[in-house]
Design a protein around this motif. Structure first.
Motif, mmCIF file in Angstrom:
data_model
loop_
_atom_site.group_PDB
_atom_site.id
_atom_site.type_symbol
_atom_site.label_atom_id
_atom_site.label_comp_id
_atom_site.label_asym_id
_atom_site.label_seq_id
_atom_site.Cartn_x
_atom_site.Cartn_y
_atom_site.Cartn_z
ATOM 1 N N ASP A 150 64.138 -36.902 7.871
ATOM 2 C CA ASP A 150 63.450 -35.610 7.937
ATOM 3 C C ASP A 150 62.116 -35.705 8.670
ATOM 4 O OD1 ASP A 150 65.437 -34.947 6.001
ATOM 5 O OD2 ASP A 150 64.099 -35.636 4.418
ATOM 6 N N ILE A 191 49.302 -27.953 0.232
ATOM 7 C CA ILE A 191 47.899 -28.074 0.637
ATOM 8 C C ILE A 191 46.963 -28.076 -0.579
ATOM 9 C CG2 ILE A 191 46.021 -26.934 1.901
ATOM 10 C CD1 ILE A 191 48.077 -28.207 3.747
ATOM 11 N N MET A 196 65.342 -28.064 1.962
ATOM 12 C CA MET A 196 64.282 -28.063 0.970
ATOM 13 C C MET A 196 64.542 -26.942 -0.050
ATOM 14 S SD MET A 196 61.156 -29.090 3.530
ATOM 15 C CE MET A 196 60.015 -29.525 2.213
ATOM 16 N N ARG A 233 47.622 -26.416 11.711
ATOM 17 C CA ARG A 233 47.758 -24.978 11.953
ATOM 18 C C ARG A 233 46.633 -24.478 12.845
ATOM 19 N NH1 ARG A 233 51.995 -22.172 10.316
ATOM 20 N NH2 ARG A 233 52.707 -22.653 8.214
ATOM 21 N N LEU A 284 58.844 -29.913 13.511
ATOM 22 C CA LEU A 284 59.074 -30.768 12.351
ATOM 23 C C LEU A 284 60.020 -30.102 11.361
ATOM 24 C CD1 LEU A 284 55.296 -31.575 11.949
ATOM 25 C CD2 LEU A 284 57.014 -33.030 13.038
ATOM 26 N N ILE A 285 60.858 -30.901 10.758
ATOM 27 C CA ILE A 285 61.787 -30.379 9.763
ATOM 28 C C ILE A 285 61.029 -30.001 8.494
ATOM 29 C CG2 ILE A 285 63.746 -30.987 8.288
ATOM 30 C CD1 ILE A 285 64.728 -32.759 10.576
ATOM 31 N N LYS A 286 60.023 -30.778 8.163
ATOM 32 C CA LYS A 286 59.255 -30.533 6.948
ATOM 33 C C LYS A 286 57.798 -30.294 7.312
ATOM 34 C CE LYS A 286 60.443 -33.303 3.462
ATOM 35 N NZ LYS A 286 60.889 -34.538 2.743
ATOM 36 N N ASN A 287 57.253 -29.181 6.877
ATOM 37 C CA ASN A 287 55.875 -28.853 7.219
ATOM 38 C C ASN A 287 55.332 -27.844 6.223
ATOM 39 O OD1 ASN A 287 53.454 -28.361 8.442
ATOM 40 N ND2 ASN A 287 54.283 -27.588 10.356
ATOM 41 N N ASN A 288 54.890 -28.341 5.067
ATOM 42 C CA ASN A 288 54.408 -27.454 3.998
ATOM 43 C C ASN A 288 52.907 -27.253 4.086
ATOM 44 O OD1 ASN A 288 56.797 -26.776 2.781
ATOM 45 N ND2 ASN A 288 56.637 -28.257 1.117
ATOM 46 N N THR A 289 52.467 -26.653 5.192
ATOM 47 C CA THR A 289 51.034 -26.431 5.367
ATOM 48 C C THR A 289 50.755 -24.940 5.376
ATOM 49 O OG1 THR A 289 51.412 -26.659 7.745
ATOM 50 C CG2 THR A 289 50.573 -28.580 6.601
ATOM 51 N N SER A 311 52.268 -33.092 10.910
ATOM 52 C CA SER A 311 51.852 -32.211 9.816
ATOM 53 C C SER A 311 51.128 -33.009 8.736
ATOM 54 C CB SER A 311 53.066 -31.525 9.202
ATOM 55 O OG SER A 311 52.698 -30.847 8.014
ATOM 56 N N LEU A 319 43.809 -28.407 6.908
ATOM 57 C CA LEU A 319 44.837 -27.439 7.304
ATOM 58 C C LEU A 319 44.813 -27.208 8.820
ATOM 59 C CD1 LEU A 319 47.028 -25.415 6.351
ATOM 60 C CD2 LEU A 319 45.207 -23.723 6.070
ATOM 61 N N SER A 368 50.967 -32.155 5.749
ATOM 62 C CA SER A 368 51.721 -32.097 4.501
ATOM 63 C C SER A 368 53.170 -31.770 4.803
ATOM 64 C CB SER A 368 51.140 -31.049 3.548
ATOM 65 O OG SER A 368 51.865 -31.104 2.331
ATOM 66 N N ALA A 369 54.012 -32.747 4.619
ATOM 67 C CA ALA A 369 55.442 -32.520 4.850
ATOM 68 C C ALA A 369 56.058 -31.767 3.687
ATOM 69 C CB ALA A 369 56.157 -33.846 5.048
ATOM 70 N N ASP A 391 54.738 -20.184 5.590
ATOM 71 C CA ASP A 391 55.658 -20.480 6.689
ATOM 72 C C ASP A 391 55.844 -19.190 7.497
ATOM 73 O OD1 ASP A 391 57.527 -21.536 8.339
ATOM 74 O OD2 ASP A 391 59.045 -21.877 6.807
#
Lengths: 466, 466
Positions: free
Chosen positions: B376, B417, B154, B429, A178-183, B410, B425, B412-413, A186
């Motif tokens: 995205d 969190i 981003m 993950r 995924l391009i965006k994955n704020n979990t 995901s 999560l 959260s893109a 990183d």
């Protein structure tokens, strides 16, 4: 070691554990000699990498990861011990054109991947001189740069996901597509550019781009340094996002690669202080060429350029790039010492003048070749000093890095630190930064088995533990 | 706490330590209510942040960092205790047009920076709904995304250097201005997107771009989902690098923001399943508009588009963007629950169909609004469930995330969190990844004082230490 070798042979398939003469033979090749290991591991799977590291970690045995060994900073150097080559993990697992991703094992050769991707109508934009032998795993471990950073960024910017084996054998699978994955953190960022000291990269998900449909290339000459950034900003703006290379050559380098015995011929006469290879990659050849030509014409009209020639065929484009790629010509001035520095564009002219003066004062007969990715603030400086003076190269380093430190530059723009630049890490990084690097190293590799001693010296307690 | 407050007041200037009613009053504001702290620290300098953290760390006292509090995942929530706001560290220190960097304190408001940069002929491309109150420090701590990720990446991609104060008060200064700097681990990456759990960002060096000289905006309608990625690839290629937004609205959302009481009017008639706002930012208005129109015409000719309208004035462009930005309309369906998911484009249609069916089965009267940054892979899904069913939102989460987990998406893109998504999560993950996150947290914040409990639950030993 014998006990560990026996365990490794029991845990891995027969061809994955080479010792003695077999290991020495396979250790040949690579641009740079990296030394001969006592044991060369050539795992065929992530599972084998995991089992090998778990055994080595339990034994406190250092492991040096090997990609294509095209690095320039002794990042893969061994002296006996164990090297782990990813060369047999060289499968392109998937090219997903809809999702614009490629999933590969770490041992895939960069050029092999680029060609496979282009055959499917997509584009993997990483491009550098070692393309024919460098591996993707090595490119990621060193955060490779190259010719098209100005448009597409460095290797870091092309990685979506990684699979990494940690020192204790844990497989950390972050094969994100995924391009965006704020979990959360990183994690892949930690391993990119870590030169194999925090984990061994075994697989990666790479971001692809649409294959460009147009290419426009020009060679230009400028009569003063101050016009270089003006021309750069002009062309960035005028091309509206398609500028893909801005490769500057100082006059000495330009002469070298356009004069016999070099094969290249000058597209523009000698006699100017600066030459630039400019490239645009776009979506429509006719329109893009018109725009490119208009931008060049405007730069000529406004006096930014002293001369310019636009390639009219693929052969002419290739000939221009061949000049830039013919770096090997610098070897004619052997012994030479190559630097890969980064600094603000506004500091470059003064910087080169200062080191030129200092080198001239110390070694009246010398050569100084300068070229690089000016749009990224990155210069390659290659100094040839008199035969017999090679022992004085630390003096040369002090000149090059001393002038850089004053200007808050970086001792390594894209090559990394390895062993070669370890003594100069402190030029660019603060003691607090190096302390945090050591904390991270201790957290992820507490027994210090992964490429130990590369980038920074082991912390005293890690040394003591050996 | 009283002893700690006394020490803080002794170490910081008077206005930097607020307690009681003063703290409660200043804690008002921000989009989201984040709770009321017992102590609100408002340091004026990195030195004050450092002294405050050193004291809190010694006392084992948690500290919750506050930016503009426009986050959507309870990342800044407090319940008594100490919050540390960067709001008084709001100075733009330098805008370097030659080097294309801005150096700022963390409390600078995003929109303030964008305007200051544009006044100097440059461009900071981060753009999101909270632009008027979100701070740069918060944007970086959450790796903010927004409207132009497809072109510029981003927040992570716009950060060159950071200054961070670690839990023990150590000031980690990595104020790099260089585009390329491969000297050891790229430490800033650790703190970007870490939601203030590994350090408090106090200053940043940001990468600027040349200000675009052209803007072209269109609204288009498509009659099937499968045409969306075809159109996206077409337009990416045809615009040759200038595509800067590709914002899709499902029909329900489009109707909502173009029907009274919303102020917007439909630029294209209702009745199609998908609408897209497309934007290009380039270098030459006349040429770029011609290219943009040609690309749209080709897409119409080839049957990718059912309808299209190109904005002919700044007012029309602004009106199109106002539709996309009018997200607040979804509040008309209160109670609503907002999700920010990311998944492969090829999985999106099936995903939305599956959750729509499951939600309809559970709550026959509901609303489901979908829109997002399709280019995205990022969709915002907003579900309104019947009044009185708000307590059932965990059931809704199970539906939305269950269908996502199957598709390796995901949770959260771009929102992060915080506390809000902590329980999920593990959807995105692996246990090994979360274990490594905990190892990093323990290495950098061994007493677990920085925004504890956000992203993941404290490790058992850290809990025990409290």
């Amino acid at each position: 070691m014998d006990e560990l070798i026996a365990k490794l042979k029991a845990a891995l398939e027969p061809g994955s554990v080479l010792t003695g003469a077999e290991a020495a033979e396979k250790a040949q090749g690579g641009w740079m000699q990296a030394g001969v290991p006592e044991v060369l591991l050539r795992p065929v799977s992530t599972g084998e990498v995991s089992r090998a590291l778990a055994l080595c970690n339990a034994a406190g045995q250092p492991v040096v990861p090997w990609g294509g060994r095209t690095g320039l900073v002794k990042g893969t150097e061994v002296n006996g011990g164990i090297a782990l080559s990813l060369d047999r993990m060289n499968r392109i697992e998937d090219i997903d054109t809809a999702g614009a991703t490629a999933t590969v094992q770490a041992g895939v050769i960069l050029q092999t991947l680029c060609e496979a991707v282009e055959a499917k109508g997509m584009f993997f934009p990483l491009d550098l001189g070692g393309r024919g032998s460098a591996t993707i795993g090595g490119n990621i471990s060193t955060n490779a740069g190259g010719n098209r950073v100005i448009r597409y960024g460095m290797a870091r910017d092309m990685v979506l996901g990684l699979e990494v084996v940690l020192a204790d054998g844990t497989v950390l699978s972050s094969m994100n597509r995924l391009i965006k994955n704020n979990t959360g953190y990183d994690l892949k960022q930690l391993f990119i550019g870590a030169e194999g000291t925090l984990g061994i990269i075994t697989r990666a998900v790479l971001r692809l781009r649409p294959r460009p449909l147009s290419q426009d290339t020009a060679f230009v000459a400028l009569d003063s340094f101050e016009k270089l950034p003006l021309f750069l900003r002009h062309i960035e703006r005028a091309l509206g996002g398609t500028l893909s290379a801005f490769e500057v050559m100082w006059e000495d380098f330009y002469k070298l690669v356009t004069t016999e015995p070099a094969k290249g011929r000058p597209p523009i006469p000698h006699g100017m202080p600066y030459y630039v290879l400019v490239e645009s990659l776009g979506g429509n050849q006719e329109e893009d060429s018109a725009r490119f030509e208009a931008a060049m014409a405007a730069a000529l009209d406004e006096g930014m350029l002293a001369d310019a020639v636009i390639a009219k065929s693929q052969a002419e484009r290739d000939a221009m790039w061949a000049l830039r790629d013919d770096v090997i010509q610098v070897a004619r001035q052997w012994p030479i010492f190559a630097f890969d520095v980064s600094l603000s564009i506004s500091d470059m002219e003064g910087y080169i003048a200062e080191i030129r003066a200092a080198i001239t004062a110390k070694w009246p007969t010398h050569s100084l070749m300068v070229f690089g990715h000016l749009g990224d603030g990155n210069l390659h400086v290659i100094a040839g000093i008199p035969d017999g003076a090679a022992k004085e190269h630390h003096e040369l380093e002090r000149i090059v890095y001393g002038a850089l430190e004053k200007r808050r530059g970086s001792v390594s723009a894209e090559h990394g630190i390895g062993l070669e630049k370890r003594a100069y890490l402190g030029v660019t990084r603060t003691p607090e930064e190096i302390a945090v690097m050591r904390r991270l190293k201790a957290a992820l590799d507490p027994r210090n088995i992964l490429n130990p001693g590369k980038i920074f010296e082991p912390a005293p307690q890690a040394k003591a533990a050996e």
